[in-house]
Write a protein that holds these residues in place. Structure first.
Motif, PDB file in Angstrom:
ATOM      1  N   LEU A 190      29.205  13.304 -13.353  1.00 20.65           N
ATOM      2  CA  LEU A 190      29.226  14.767 -13.525  1.00 20.65           C
ATOM      3  C   LEU A 190      28.964  15.174 -14.984  1.00 20.65           C
ATOM      4  CD1 LEU A 190      29.741  17.706 -12.517  1.00 20.65           C
ATOM      5  CD2 LEU A 190      32.171  17.303 -12.951  1.00 20.65           C
TER       6      LEU A 190
ATOM      7  N   LEU B 105      25.310  14.945 -15.741  1.00 23.54           N
ATOM      8  CA  LEU B 105      24.534  15.999 -15.078  1.00 23.54           C
ATOM      9  C   LEU B 105      24.683  17.317 -15.837  1.00 23.54           C
ATOM     10  CD1 LEU B 105      22.816  16.191 -12.422  1.00 23.54           C
ATOM     11  CD2 LEU B 105      24.794  17.331 -11.406  1.00 23.54           C
ATOM     12  N   LEU B 106      25.906  17.618 -16.265  1.00 21.57           N
ATOM     13  CA  LEU B 106      26.168  18.856 -16.999  1.00 21.57           C
ATOM     14  C   LEU B 106      25.430  18.876 -18.329  1.00 21.57           C
ATOM     15  CD1 LEU B 106      30.014  19.187 -16.379  1.00 21.57           C
ATOM     16  CD2 LEU B 106      28.154  20.287 -15.115  1.00 21.57           C
TER      17      LEU B 106
ATOM     18  N   THR C  63      30.521  18.034  -8.262  1.00 23.95           N
ATOM     19  CA  THR C  63      29.695  19.141  -8.749  1.00 23.95           C
ATOM     20  C   THR C  63      30.055  20.436  -8.031  1.00 23.95           C
ATOM     21  OG1 THR C  63      27.963  17.498  -9.087  1.00 23.95           O
ATOM     22  CG2 THR C  63      27.325  19.776  -9.331  1.00 23.95           C
TER      23      THR C  63
ATOM     24  N   TYR D 190      33.185  21.653  -9.566  1.00 24.81           N
ATOM     25  CA  TYR D 190      32.857  22.165 -10.897  1.00 24.81           C
ATOM     26  C   TYR D 190      32.249  23.563 -10.810  1.00 24.81           C
ATOM     27  CZ  TYR D 190      31.250  22.429 -15.649  1.00 24.81           C
ATOM     28  OH  TYR D 190      31.083  22.834 -16.944  1.00 24.81           O
TER      29      TYR D 190
ATOM     30  N   LEU E  86      22.085  24.520 -12.344  1.00 29.33           N
ATOM     31  CA  LEU E  86      22.962  23.506 -11.757  1.00 29.33           C
ATOM     32  C   LEU E  86      22.816  23.501 -10.237  1.00 29.33           C
ATOM     33  CD1 LEU E  86      25.128  21.365 -12.312  1.00 29.33           C
ATOM     34  CD2 LEU E  86      26.868  23.149 -12.080  1.00 29.33           C
TER      35      LEU E  86
ATOM     36  N   GLN F 247      21.913  20.421  -7.826  1.00 27.78           N
ATOM     37  CA  GLN F 247      22.711  20.040  -6.657  1.00 27.78           C
ATOM     38  C   GLN F 247      21.830  19.926  -5.414  1.00 27.78           C
ATOM     39  OE1 GLN F 247      25.577  23.371  -7.532  1.00 27.78           O
ATOM     40  NE2 GLN F 247      27.064  21.989  -6.631  1.00 27.78           N
TER      41      GLN F 247
END
Lengths: 315, 315
Positions: free
Chosen positions: A206, A209-210, A266, A269, B273, B277
């Motif tokens: 995560l 990815l962020l 995700t 999040y 984001l 995803q």
């Protein structure tokens, strides 16, 4: 695979003599396998080191850098006679690599890997290997560089190495792989593969990815802001750009092959981010303070742990 | 305020002698103001240093640490006779601090501040100060600690300091504040306040919000994962926890007072984001690779600049 294969993981001794392998084969020679080869040579953990990679350039670099004694594009040839084989290719390529090397494998060879996702690796290699002697591993270490030229000594010192053997794995094989990682300085833990994938989704997949997304989003507005965005890359953003320097192919495979756990984290999040956006829009000062204070408290708990945490870029 | 106040910002000289102030008053004595006081004393930039804070404990610490020569809870008393006043309180408290100190201000005093948001600070202080001698500033520097005890020397060395004076600001006042920051080692740039707030929303405010949220989200699943999450805090996550150690009150005010720019950046971020995803859910390997490679390219552009960022005065 049957359910029994996923019972409690075997125990592992906390200490033990450093192992010595006759012939260690590294299938894939990137940052992790190259660094492990360097340490294995330095510490005398293998009498002969062999490398295999698909690209000629990689093989030439590995030989020129002295990472291995022999190098060949043929994986079956590389593992012939080896008592230790370390798979070090992107997660999605593990099945094909296992298939390719299988014809050359000694029946008693111990095979391990260094992938950042574990359940999927078990699935991919199981048609090709004797799973009693396959010990999946994840050295939680890394850098923002890749390839044989990135290989360095001591990369694994004081880092976690998580092993996720099936319940039917040979205890002696697990112990030899654990001893190998302890010999290069790692703290070894055993964990169920699915649990590993959930934990790493939270603390590594995560965040990466962020960071990728933060850098792209800033890049998107760079032009509209007269090129003044990246120039001022302040505190937080500098850390993000560092993480975002990691290997795109490796990370693509991590997300594709740890899909469920990554989407779960995700999703959580994104929900929490939406709640923060709403609090900002509504001017909810107390709610914002509470969320930031909560994060600081978690950080303080985490920061107080001995040894802190591994370096940036660690997958 | 009228529109003319937001025309092109005045020019600033790239070099100049270090200024010497007779009496410098620090209203608010936290990490930033305390560190500036330390540097001012070390470099002889002020003959006498005075501090003001609401809490007695803060004043006692500032005196005990030698940050200031005098300390008082009365802001008007602190600024009396000062030719330089530095406002160093959370953004939301700037208006009240300006109101409180106004009765003691010399008509020719130069007032500056160190807040992370600039347009709102201009709005908040303008009813109370002579805006021709108010030079808003943002030293882009910090740490994960706060209060007078966190103050250190050299905090601003090689950091950006962005000044956002109105078009009607006195050029000599701007120049003296710029020279002050250059004297403590900062690279000074002038910028429109609204532009500053957009740029910082992208490179600092958004990353901090993301980090706070990542730490909270990981903390949320810690129990469900048998306490194994934070123990393995890997690469990316360690950077996140470090950022999330910052002062909750300061950051609450940043988000409340830079609402529009933060919501714009956060909205873009959330859209991107969601696209990631979806790509993970659908297994879109090429799309993921492209996004990660794009982030790495942006990072390399940023990392390739000498020293991480251009030299002062670079257009």
């Amino acid at each position: 695979m049957n359910d029994a294969a996923f019972g409690p993981v075997p125990a592992v001794r906390a200490e033990g003599a450093a192992p010595v392998f006759e012939r260690a084969a590294f299938v894939g020679i990137g940052l992790i396998n190259g660094s492990l080869a360097r340490d294995a040579r330095r510490l005398g953990l293998a009498r002969r080191l062999v490398g295999s990679a698909r690209r000629r350039e990689t093989l030439d670099q590995a030989l020129a850098l002295g990472l291995v004694d022999e190098a060949t594009p043929d994986a079956a040839e590389a593992v012939r006679g080896a008592d230790l084989v370390v798979l070090g290719v992107p997660v999605g390529a593990c099945g094909e690599a296992a298939r390719a090397m299988a014809p050359g494998l000694r029946p008693d060879a111990i095979v391990t890997d260094v992938g950042s996702v574990k359940a999927r690796v078990l699935d991919l290699v199981s048609p090709h290997l004797d799973m009693r002697r396959f010990v999946p591993g994840h050295p939680v270490a890394g850098a923002e560089t890749s390839g044989p030229v990135a290989a360095v000594e001591h990369l694994f010192r004081d880092r976690w190495c998580i092993l996720t053997p099936r319940a039917d794995a040979d205890a002696a094989a697990v112990e030899r792989v654990a001893a190998l990682w302890r010999a290069v300085g790692s703290k070894v833990e055993l964990m169920d593969a699915a649990q590993h994938d959930k934990v790493l989704a939270a603390v590594s997949h995560l965040p990466h990815l962020l960071a990728f997304n933060a850098v792209n989003t800033a890049g998107e507005v760079e032009h509209a802001m007269r090129g003044e965005v990246l120039k001022y890359a302040a505190g937080g953003f500098r850390d993000f750009t560092r993480i975002a320097g990691a290997d795109p192919a490796m990370w693509r495979d991590v997300f594709l092959h740890n899909k469920a756990a990554v989407l779960e984290m995700t999703g959580r999040y994104a929900e929490n981010l939406a709640a923060l956006q709403r609090a900002i829009r509504r001017g909810e000062a107390d709610a914002l303070y509470e969320r930031f204070a909560s994060a600081r408290a978690i950080r303080r708990g985490e920061a107080a742990r001995p040894g802190g945490a591994p370096a940036p870029g660690t997958p």
